[in-house]
Design a protein around this motif. Structure first.
Motif, PDB file in Angstrom:
ATOM      1  N   MET A  26       0.845  -1.177   0.000  1.00 58.55           N
ATOM      2  CA  MET A  26       0.000   0.000   0.000  1.00 58.55           C
ATOM      3  C   MET A  26       0.893   1.244   0.000  1.00 58.55           C
ATOM      4  O   MET A  26       1.870   1.314   0.727  1.00 58.55           O
ATOM      5  CB  MET A  26      -0.902  -0.016   1.226  1.00 58.55           C
ATOM      6  N   LEU A  27       0.540   2.208  -0.820  1.00 65.37           N
ATOM      7  CA  LEU A  27       1.306   3.446  -0.908  1.00 65.37           C
ATOM      8  C   LEU A  27       0.941   4.391   0.227  1.00 65.37           C
ATOM      9  O   LEU A  27      -0.209   4.465   0.639  1.00 65.37           O
ATOM     10  CB  LEU A  27       1.021   4.148  -2.232  1.00 65.37           C
ATOM     11  N   SER A  28       1.922   5.133   0.699  1.00 64.80           N
ATOM     12  CA  SER A  28       1.639   6.159   1.701  1.00 64.80           C
ATOM     13  C   SER A  28       1.110   7.404   0.981  1.00 64.80           C
ATOM     14  O   SER A  28       1.246   7.544  -0.242  1.00 64.80           O
ATOM     15  CB  SER A  28       2.903   6.514   2.482  1.00 64.80           C
ATOM     16  N   TRP A  29       0.518   8.307   1.753  1.00 69.24           N
ATOM     17  CA  TRP A  29      -0.009   9.544   1.171  1.00 69.24           C
ATOM     18  C   TRP A  29       1.108  10.326   0.492  1.00 69.24           C
ATOM     19  O   TRP A  29       0.931  10.868  -0.590  1.00 69.24           O
ATOM     20  CB  TRP A  29      -0.679  10.384   2.257  1.00 69.24           C
ATOM     21  N   GLN A  30       2.290  10.360   1.100  1.00 69.39           N
ATOM     22  CA  GLN A  30       3.413  11.097   0.525  1.00 69.39           C
ATOM     23  C   GLN A  30       3.821  10.505  -0.822  1.00 69.39           C
ATOM     24  O   GLN A  30       4.144  11.233  -1.758  1.00 69.39           O
ATOM     25  CB  GLN A  30       4.607  11.098   1.482  1.00 69.39           C
TER      26      GLN A  30
ATOM     27  N   SER B  27       3.668  12.493  -4.286  1.00 69.71           N
ATOM     28  CA  SER B  27       4.884  12.646  -5.084  1.00 69.71           C
ATOM     29  C   SER B  27       4.669  12.148  -6.507  1.00 69.71           C
ATOM     30  O   SER B  27       5.092  12.791  -7.470  1.00 69.71           O
ATOM     31  CB  SER B  27       6.044  11.892  -4.440  1.00 69.71           C
ATOM     32  N   SER B  28       4.009  11.024  -6.641  1.00 72.75           N
ATOM     33  CA  SER B  28       3.719  10.480  -7.976  1.00 72.75           C
ATOM     34  C   SER B  28       2.817  11.415  -8.757  1.00 72.75           C
ATOM     35  O   SER B  28       3.040  11.668  -9.949  1.00 72.75           O
ATOM     36  CB  SER B  28       3.048   9.111  -7.862  1.00 72.75           C
ATOM     37  N   ALA B  29       1.788  11.933  -8.097  1.00 70.54           N
ATOM     38  CA  ALA B  29       0.845  12.822  -8.775  1.00 70.54           C
ATOM     39  C   ALA B  29       1.511  14.121  -9.206  1.00 70.54           C
ATOM     40  O   ALA B  29       1.261  14.617 -10.299  1.00 70.54           O
ATOM     41  CB  ALA B  29      -0.344  13.102  -7.862  1.00 70.54           C
ATOM     42  N   VAL B  30       2.377  14.658  -8.371  1.00 72.64           N
ATOM     43  CA  VAL B  30       3.071  15.895  -8.731  1.00 72.64           C
ATOM     44  C   VAL B  30       3.996  15.634  -9.915  1.00 72.64           C
ATOM     45  O   VAL B  30       4.073  16.439 -10.845  1.00 72.64           O
ATOM     46  CB  VAL B  30       3.845  16.460  -7.526  1.00 72.64           C
ATOM     47  N   ARG B  31       4.662  14.480  -9.883  1.00 74.54           N
ATOM     48  CA  ARG B  31       5.534  14.145 -11.020  1.00 74.54           C
ATOM     49  C   ARG B  31       4.745  14.099 -12.323  1.00 74.54           C
ATOM     50  O   ARG B  31       5.222  14.490 -13.372  1.00 74.54           O
ATOM     51  CB  ARG B  31       6.230  12.812 -10.781  1.00 74.54           C
TER      52      ARG B  31
ATOM     53  N   ALA C 148      -5.134  12.197   5.698  1.00 73.78           N
ATOM     54  CA  ALA C 148      -3.994  12.662   4.918  1.00 73.78           C
ATOM     55  C   ALA C 148      -3.058  13.541   5.749  1.00 73.78           C
ATOM     56  O   ALA C 148      -2.258  14.295   5.197  1.00 73.78           O
ATOM     57  CB  ALA C 148      -4.482  13.428   3.699  1.00 73.78           C
ATOM     58  N   ASN C 149      -3.177  13.469   7.081  1.00 76.33           N
ATOM     59  CA  ASN C 149      -2.329  14.215   8.027  1.00 76.33           C
ATOM     60  C   ASN C 149      -2.546  15.725   7.973  1.00 76.33           C
ATOM     61  O   ASN C 149      -1.644  16.490   8.259  1.00 76.33           O
ATOM     62  CB  ASN C 149      -0.842  13.921   7.805  1.00 76.33           C
ATOM     63  N   MET C 150      -3.732  16.158   7.586  1.00 74.04           N
ATOM     64  CA  MET C 150      -4.032  17.581   7.532  1.00 74.04           C
ATOM     65  C   MET C 150      -5.200  17.893   8.452  1.00 74.04           C
ATOM     66  O   MET C 150      -6.248  17.261   8.361  1.00 74.04           O
ATOM     67  CB  MET C 150      -4.362  17.992   6.100  1.00 74.04           C
ATOM     68  N   GLU C 151      -4.995  18.858   9.323  1.00 77.46           N
ATOM     69  CA  GLU C 151      -6.012  19.229  10.305  1.00 77.46           C
ATOM     70  C   GLU C 151      -6.590  20.600   9.952  1.00 77.46           C
ATOM     71  O   GLU C 151      -5.847  21.560   9.729  1.00 77.46           O
ATOM     72  CB  GLU C 151      -5.369  19.266  11.690  1.00 77.46           C
ATOM     73  N   PHE C 152      -7.909  20.695   9.872  1.00 77.20           N
ATOM     74  CA  PHE C 152      -8.601  21.950   9.585  1.00 77.20           C
ATOM     75  C   PHE C 152      -8.697  22.725  10.882  1.00 77.20           C
ATOM     76  O   PHE C 152      -9.324  22.272  11.837  1.00 77.20           O
ATOM     77  CB  PHE C 152      -9.985  21.640   9.005  1.00 77.20           C
TER      78      PHE C 152
END
Length: 126
Positions: free
Chosen positions: A1-5, A9-13, A56-60
């Motif tokens: 399983m891929l991590s969020w990072q 990274s893949s999507a940005v590439r 995704a490790n992001m807190e609002f």
């Protein structure tokens, strides 16, 4: 399983996204468009958005701007990109990266069997 990072990274590439939370907001837009329209489902839609951001490790850390109804933004913006653009101005600046979960032990170290996990999640009081 891929991590969020790794996914980010893949999507940005591949230049598919510009921000790490864009896919979360896109997915939430689809949820708003396919759910039955009612105030209760709109609230749960925002709670799902918050849960996905937390995953995704992001807190609002702020509040929705006064008078804004995010589900109408999703419904009235036909393209996911335009919805992301309308939400980006107030949502993204209020996101804080949160990695405090890394200090916690693995679930498997506390619950070694499926039975122990189910017992821990059970609310039955016999």
């Amino acid at each position: 399983m891929l991590s969020w990072q790794e996914v980010y990274s893949s999507a940005v590439r591949w230049r598919q996204i510009s921000e790490p939370c864009d896919p979360v907001v896109w997915g939430n837009k689809l949820r708003y468009n396919f759910m039955p329209l009612a105030r209760g489902t709109a609230v749960t839609g925002f709670v799902v958005l918050l849960g996905l951001l937390l995953a995704a490790n992001m807190e609002f850390t702020e509040s929705i701007p006064k008078g804004l109804q995010i589900y109408w933004e999703a419904i009235l913006n036909v393209e996911p990109g335009s919805f992301v653009g309308s939400v980006k101005s107030w949502l993204y600046p209020s996101l804080k990266i949160n990695t405090s979960w890394r200090d916690r032990p693995e679930v498997s170290s506390a619950f070694s069997t499926t039975r122990s996990v189910v017992a821990a999640l059970s609310t039955c009081n016999d």
